[in-house]
Design an enzyme around this catalytic site. Sequence first.
Site, PDB file in Angstrom:
ATOM      1  CG  HIS A 155      -2.013  -1.049   1.091  1.00 47.48           C
ATOM      2  ND1 HIS A 155      -3.308  -0.746   0.757  1.00 47.48           N
ATOM      3  CD2 HIS A 155      -1.977  -2.392   1.221  1.00 47.48           C
ATOM      4  CE1 HIS A 155      -4.026  -1.856   0.699  1.00 47.48           C
ATOM      5  NE2 HIS A 155      -3.236  -2.868   0.984  1.00 47.48           N
ATOM      6  CG  ASP A 363      -0.104   9.189   0.815  1.00 50.96           C
ATOM      7  OD1 ASP A 363      -0.153   8.018   1.242  1.00 50.96           O
ATOM      8  OD2 ASP A 363      -0.798  10.126   1.270  1.00 50.96           O
TER       9      ASP A 363
HETATM   10  P1  ADQ Z   1      -3.196   5.773   4.847  1.00 48.17           P
HETATM   11  O1  ADQ Z   1      -1.810   6.269   5.012  1.00 48.17           O
HETATM   12  O2  ADQ Z   1      -3.952   5.536   6.076  1.00 48.17           O
HETATM   13  O3  ADQ Z   1      -3.241   4.451   3.942  1.00 48.17           O
HETATM   14  P2  ADQ Z   1      -5.128   7.210   2.971  1.00 48.17           P
HETATM   15  O4  ADQ Z   1      -5.062   6.567   1.647  1.00 48.17           O
HETATM   16  O5  ADQ Z   1      -5.241   8.676   2.900  1.00 48.17           O
HETATM   17  O6  ADQ Z   1      -3.894   6.940   3.949  1.00 48.17           O
HETATM   18  O7  ADQ Z   1      -6.382   6.548   3.654  1.00 48.17           O
HETATM   19  C1  ADQ Z   1      -6.956   7.085   4.707  1.00 48.17           C
HETATM   20  C2  ADQ Z   1      -8.346   6.536   4.874  1.00 48.17           C
HETATM   21  O8  ADQ Z   1      -8.680   6.807   6.194  1.00 48.17           O
HETATM   22  C3  ADQ Z   1      -9.342   7.239   3.976  1.00 48.17           C
HETATM   23  O9  ADQ Z   1     -10.433   6.410   3.708  1.00 48.17           O
HETATM   24  C4  ADQ Z   1      -9.750   8.423   4.849  1.00 48.17           C
HETATM   25  O10 ADQ Z   1     -11.064   8.887   4.614  1.00 48.17           O
HETATM   26  C5  ADQ Z   1      -9.626   7.854   6.240  1.00 48.17           C
HETATM   27  N1  ADQ Z   1      -9.139   8.904   7.147  1.00 48.17           N
HETATM   28  C6  ADQ Z   1      -7.969   9.580   7.105  1.00 48.17           C
HETATM   29  N2  ADQ Z   1      -7.909  10.498   8.060  1.00 48.17           N
HETATM   30  C7  ADQ Z   1      -9.064  10.420   8.716  1.00 48.17           C
HETATM   31  C8  ADQ Z   1      -9.626  11.138   9.798  1.00 48.17           C
HETATM   32  N3  ADQ Z   1      -8.953  12.118  10.387  1.00 48.17           N
HETATM   33  N4  ADQ Z   1     -10.865  10.769  10.218  1.00 48.17           N
HETATM   34  C9  ADQ Z   1     -11.523   9.775   9.605  1.00 48.17           C
HETATM   35  N5  ADQ Z   1     -11.050   9.077   8.569  1.00 48.17           N
HETATM   36  C10 ADQ Z   1      -9.846   9.401   8.140  1.00 48.17           C
HETATM   37  C11 ADQ Z   1      -2.278   3.615   3.265  1.00 48.17           C
HETATM   38  C12 ADQ Z   1      -1.288   4.335   2.355  1.00 48.17           C
HETATM   39  C13 ADQ Z   1      -2.022   5.172   1.331  1.00 48.17           C
HETATM   40  C14 ADQ Z   1      -2.973   4.301   0.542  1.00 48.17           C
HETATM   41  C15 ADQ Z   1      -3.851   3.480   1.476  1.00 48.17           C
HETATM   42  C16 ADQ Z   1      -4.680   2.466   0.706  1.00 48.17           C
HETATM   43  O11 ADQ Z   1      -0.405   5.143   3.113  1.00 48.17           O
HETATM   44  O12 ADQ Z   1      -1.123   5.802   0.445  1.00 48.17           O
HETATM   45  O13 ADQ Z   1      -3.815   5.114  -0.252  1.00 48.17           O
HETATM   46  O14 ADQ Z   1      -3.073   2.773   2.415  1.00 48.17           O
HETATM   47  O15 ADQ Z   1      -3.874   1.684  -0.112  1.00 48.17           O
END
Ligand code: ADQ
Length: 454
Positions: A155, A363
């Site tokens: 990921h 990311d």
């Molecule tokens: P993350 O680093 O956790 O994931 P991201 O892809 O932005 O990052 O996913 C976050 C998820 O959590 C989203 O569904 C978002 O809505 C939710 N989220 C984030 N902050 C939040 C908050 N403050 N309150 C509620 N919900 C929140 C890892 C990798 C990413 C990759 C994903 C999936 O780092 O690059 O996109 O896995 O593969």
Amino acid sequence: MSRLVIVSNRVALPGEGAQRSGGLVTALVDALHQAGGLWFGSSGKLAETPSAPNVLEADGVTYATVDLTRADHDGYYSGLSNAALWPLFHYRLDLVNFTRRDFAAYLRVNARLADTLAPLLKPNDVVWVHDYHLIPMADELRRVGARQRIGFFLHTPFPSLGVLATLPHYIELLKSLCAYDLVGFQTIEDLTAFHDAVVRRAGGKVSADGSIRAFDRDLRSGVFPIGVDPDAIANMAARAVKSRTTRRLQGSLRGRQLIIGVDRLDYSKGLEHRFKAFASFLESYPVQRDHVRLLQIATATRSDVPEYRALRQRLGALAGDIAGRYAQLDWAPIQYLNRSFSQQSLAGFFRISRVALVTPLRDGMNLVAKEYVAAQSPEDPGVLVLSPFAGAAYELDAALIANPYDPDAVAEALQKALLMPTEERRQRWQAMMQILRRHSITAWRESFLRVLNG
Ligand code: ADQ
């Protein structure tokens, strides 16, 4: 049809998935409900001694979780995974804290998880392992005789060779990755970095179709950009704007434009750079003061890793500085919240925001970028300002791409977004929405499993 077995560091038990932050969790809850099968991983709870798996059945899915001991958790999770691999894979060599002891715990926990999982497997299962915590899992499952097809999806980004090679034992990790039948990445850049390492440091051969021969094994590799369910998010957002929470936020704006950021509180997300860019925006475009508000939601994670606690302190101070410098009696430029919200509330917040700032320094993908786009109203969509260092930028090139290391560039993009005419906003949004529909979460899961099964 083969049963699907998902292995990930944490298992979201029924009922807790949708509310939790973390893209991995959000994506997998969806995947398992549709495919059925077994989800295996750690429970997140600590035990005095390694436990037998806790097994739970719900809605056709079996959940099996294992409690870790404090020493295992500290070495495997907080240590090697989050204080060495995570910063390394996000190009933060300055933050890498590698110890041989943590590496031994990493291997030990992976071996233990494989020992526990192996007896739960059926001969025709297809096993899908997720993320950097579990790179050695296929090797360990093969050691105890598993002959099933095993795939791995990373990921996070996969770093270029110069960065990867700073990790002691990186050759072992490469060898472990080659023990899978399929290794998947978010972007072509990650895949190319992996190929480069396999060819140059392991004497492997890579074919144009992504087939690899290395360490006496044949495997496949490919790019599988993770997505969202855009229509479900759009519906949720349309409903959420009528909710009390969203109306409350909307009312508090008194006609001002909302700029939103939603992230886990993590140094890879570029929050300090973002706050500084916002200050530079207020400085460069004083007419915008009193007309905008930045709502930054940043949920604390990994608080047992010291760097995360230090970051939280620095961000609090920065937000305070910006407020202290620019706020007026009836206007605050920034609203900074260290809490999480349900997907439904976020969808509503996204829909009423004119701009989203998604400016990570690195990311793997960044699902917030995709969720923001999906949540927009088709008639009056907002604008996504996106870092080129998010995997999402490989698909969403109709966003305003701004380099987070250049605060003036982000400030300019913000100003351009706020002034963008409706027609241009619509065109950019439509282009992005098309891509979101084509590369949905379902397409991601199906294309990975098709190649793994093929
Ligand atoms: P993350 O680093 O956790 O994931 P991201 O892809 O932005 O990052 O996913 C976050 C998820 O959590 C989203 O569904 C978002 O809505 C939710 N989220 C984030 N902050 C939040 C908050 N403050 N309150 C509620 N919900 C929140 C890892 C990798 C990413 C990759 C994903 C999936 O780092 O690059 O996109 O896995 O593969």
